[in-house]
Write a protein that holds these residues in place. Sequence first.
Motif, PDB file in Angstrom:
ATOM      1  N   GLY A  91       2.035  11.006  -2.606  1.00  0.00           N
ATOM      2  CA  GLY A  91       1.084  12.062  -2.968  1.00  0.00           C
ATOM      3  C   GLY A  91      -0.293  11.524  -3.291  1.00  0.00           C
ATOM      4  N   GLY A  92      -0.768  11.818  -4.498  1.00  0.00           N
ATOM      5  CA  GLY A  92      -2.118  11.439  -4.919  1.00  0.00           C
ATOM      6  C   GLY A  92      -2.348   9.943  -5.032  1.00  0.00           C
ATOM      7  N   LEU A  93      -1.295   9.159  -4.974  1.00  0.00           N
ATOM      8  CA  LEU A  93      -1.442   7.704  -5.046  1.00  0.00           C
ATOM      9  C   LEU A  93      -1.556   7.062  -3.667  1.00  0.00           C
ATOM     10  CD1 LEU A  93       1.135   6.850  -7.860  1.00  0.00           C
ATOM     11  CD2 LEU A  93      -1.352   7.028  -8.051  1.00  0.00           C
ATOM     12  N   ALA A  94      -1.461   7.858  -2.617  1.00  0.00           N
ATOM     13  CA  ALA A  94      -1.535   7.328  -1.253  1.00  0.00           C
ATOM     14  C   ALA A  94      -2.789   6.490  -1.056  1.00  0.00           C
ATOM     15  CB  ALA A  94      -1.504   8.470  -0.242  1.00  0.00           C
ATOM     16  N   GLY A  95      -2.613   5.333  -0.425  1.00  0.00           N
ATOM     17  CA  GLY A  95      -3.731   4.439  -0.155  1.00  0.00           C
ATOM     18  C   GLY A  95      -3.964   3.417  -1.247  1.00  0.00           C
TER      19      GLY A  95
ATOM     20  N   ARG B 286       0.860  -1.190   0.000  1.00  0.00           N
ATOM     21  CA  ARG B 286       0.000   0.000   0.000  1.00  0.00           C
ATOM     22  C   ARG B 286       0.895   1.238   0.000  1.00  0.00           C
ATOM     23  NH1 ARG B 286      -5.409   0.617   2.598  1.00  0.00           N
ATOM     24  NH2 ARG B 286      -4.752  -1.077   3.925  1.00  0.00           N
ATOM     25  N   LEU B 287       0.613   2.156  -0.918  1.00  0.00           N
ATOM     26  CA  LEU B 287       1.409   3.368  -1.044  1.00  0.00           C
ATOM     27  C   LEU B 287       1.060   4.361   0.061  1.00  0.00           C
ATOM     28  CD1 LEU B 287       1.222   3.724  -4.928  1.00  0.00           C
ATOM     29  CD2 LEU B 287       3.101   2.807  -3.547  1.00  0.00           C
TER      30      LEU B 287
ATOM     31  N   VAL C 295      -0.568   0.031 -10.541  1.00  0.00           N
ATOM     32  CA  VAL C 295      -1.073   0.553  -9.271  1.00  0.00           C
ATOM     33  C   VAL C 295      -2.580   0.346  -9.290  1.00  0.00           C
ATOM     34  CG1 VAL C 295      -1.372   2.617  -7.851  1.00  0.00           C
ATOM     35  CG2 VAL C 295       0.794   2.239  -9.074  1.00  0.00           C
ATOM     36  N   PHE C 296      -3.125  -0.155  -8.186  1.00  0.00           N
ATOM     37  CA  PHE C 296      -4.546  -0.486  -8.106  1.00  0.00           C
ATOM     38  C   PHE C 296      -5.249   0.407  -7.090  1.00  0.00           C
ATOM     39  CE2 PHE C 296      -2.058  -4.365  -8.876  1.00  0.00           C
ATOM     40  CZ  PHE C 296      -2.534  -4.706 -10.136  1.00  0.00           C
ATOM     41  N   ALA C 297      -6.487   0.772  -7.376  1.00  0.00           N
ATOM     42  CA  ALA C 297      -7.273   1.606  -6.468  1.00  0.00           C
ATOM     43  C   ALA C 297      -7.532   0.899  -5.145  1.00  0.00           C
ATOM     44  CB  ALA C 297      -8.590   2.011  -7.115  1.00  0.00           C
TER      45      ALA C 297
ATOM     46  N   LEU D 185      -7.806  -3.472  -3.203  1.00  0.00           N
ATOM     47  CA  LEU D 185      -7.439  -4.883  -3.330  1.00  0.00           C
ATOM     48  C   LEU D 185      -8.367  -5.643  -4.275  1.00  0.00           C
ATOM     49  CD1 LEU D 185      -6.366  -5.743   0.329  1.00  0.00           C
ATOM     50  CD2 LEU D 185      -4.889  -5.463  -1.687  1.00  0.00           C
ATOM     51  N   ALA D 186      -9.614  -5.209  -4.380  1.00  0.00           N
ATOM     52  CA  ALA D 186     -10.539  -5.862  -5.309  1.00  0.00           C
ATOM     53  C   ALA D 186     -10.063  -5.691  -6.750  1.00  0.00           C
ATOM     54  CB  ALA D 186     -11.948  -5.314  -5.134  1.00  0.00           C
ATOM     55  N   GLU D 187      -9.584  -4.497  -7.076  1.00  0.00           N
ATOM     56  CA  GLU D 187      -9.055  -4.250  -8.418  1.00  0.00           C
ATOM     57  C   GLU D 187      -7.787  -5.080  -8.654  1.00  0.00           C
ATOM     58  OE1 GLU D 187      -6.986  -0.541 -10.649  1.00  0.00           O
ATOM     59  OE2 GLU D 187      -8.947  -0.109  -9.755  1.00  0.00           O
ATOM     60  N   ALA D 188      -6.932  -5.159  -7.640  1.00  0.00           N
ATOM     61  CA  ALA D 188      -5.717  -5.968  -7.749  1.00  0.00           C
ATOM     62  C   ALA D 188      -6.080  -7.438  -7.957  1.00  0.00           C
ATOM     63  CB  ALA D 188      -4.861  -5.803  -6.500  1.00  0.00           C
ATOM     64  N   GLU D 189      -7.046  -7.923  -7.194  1.00  0.00           N
ATOM     65  CA  GLU D 189      -7.454  -9.322  -7.316  1.00  0.00           C
ATOM     66  C   GLU D 189      -7.979  -9.625  -8.713  1.00  0.00           C
ATOM     67  OE1 GLU D 189      -9.967 -12.680  -4.859  1.00  0.00           O
ATOM     68  OE2 GLU D 189     -10.397 -10.577  -4.466  1.00  0.00           O
TER      69      GLU D 189
END
Length: 86
Positions: A39-43, A33-34, A61-63, A65-69
Motif C-alpha cells: 500500500g502506502g509503503l510501496a517504493g 524495495r516494498l 523502513v526507509f524512504a 536508499l540515501a536514508e537507508a545509507e
Amino acid sequence: MKLNFQPTLVASGEDGDGRLVYRGDYLVAVLVRLSDVQGGLAGRWFLETGFGPLDTPEPPVFADLAEAEAWIADRLADNFSGRYWP
C-alpha cells in the motif's frame, strides 16, 4: 565510511528488488524495495536482514536508499570496534 550497495533479486514475496549492503568485504544488511502489496509503503526500502549492530527486532523502513545509507552508517559508526570488525 564506505558502503557498497549491490543490486540483487530477493525471493521475499515482493517484486524482488533488493540490495546487498557491504562495508568492505563484510555483508552488513539486505534491503528490499516494498511493492504495491504494501500500500502506502510501496517504493520504500525495508531492512530485511541486518547483521551485527544492524540486527534489530523492529526493522526500519526507509524512504529511499540515501536514508537507508545514513541509518546504516550511523549504526555502524556507533559500533565500530573489534567486536564486529577486525
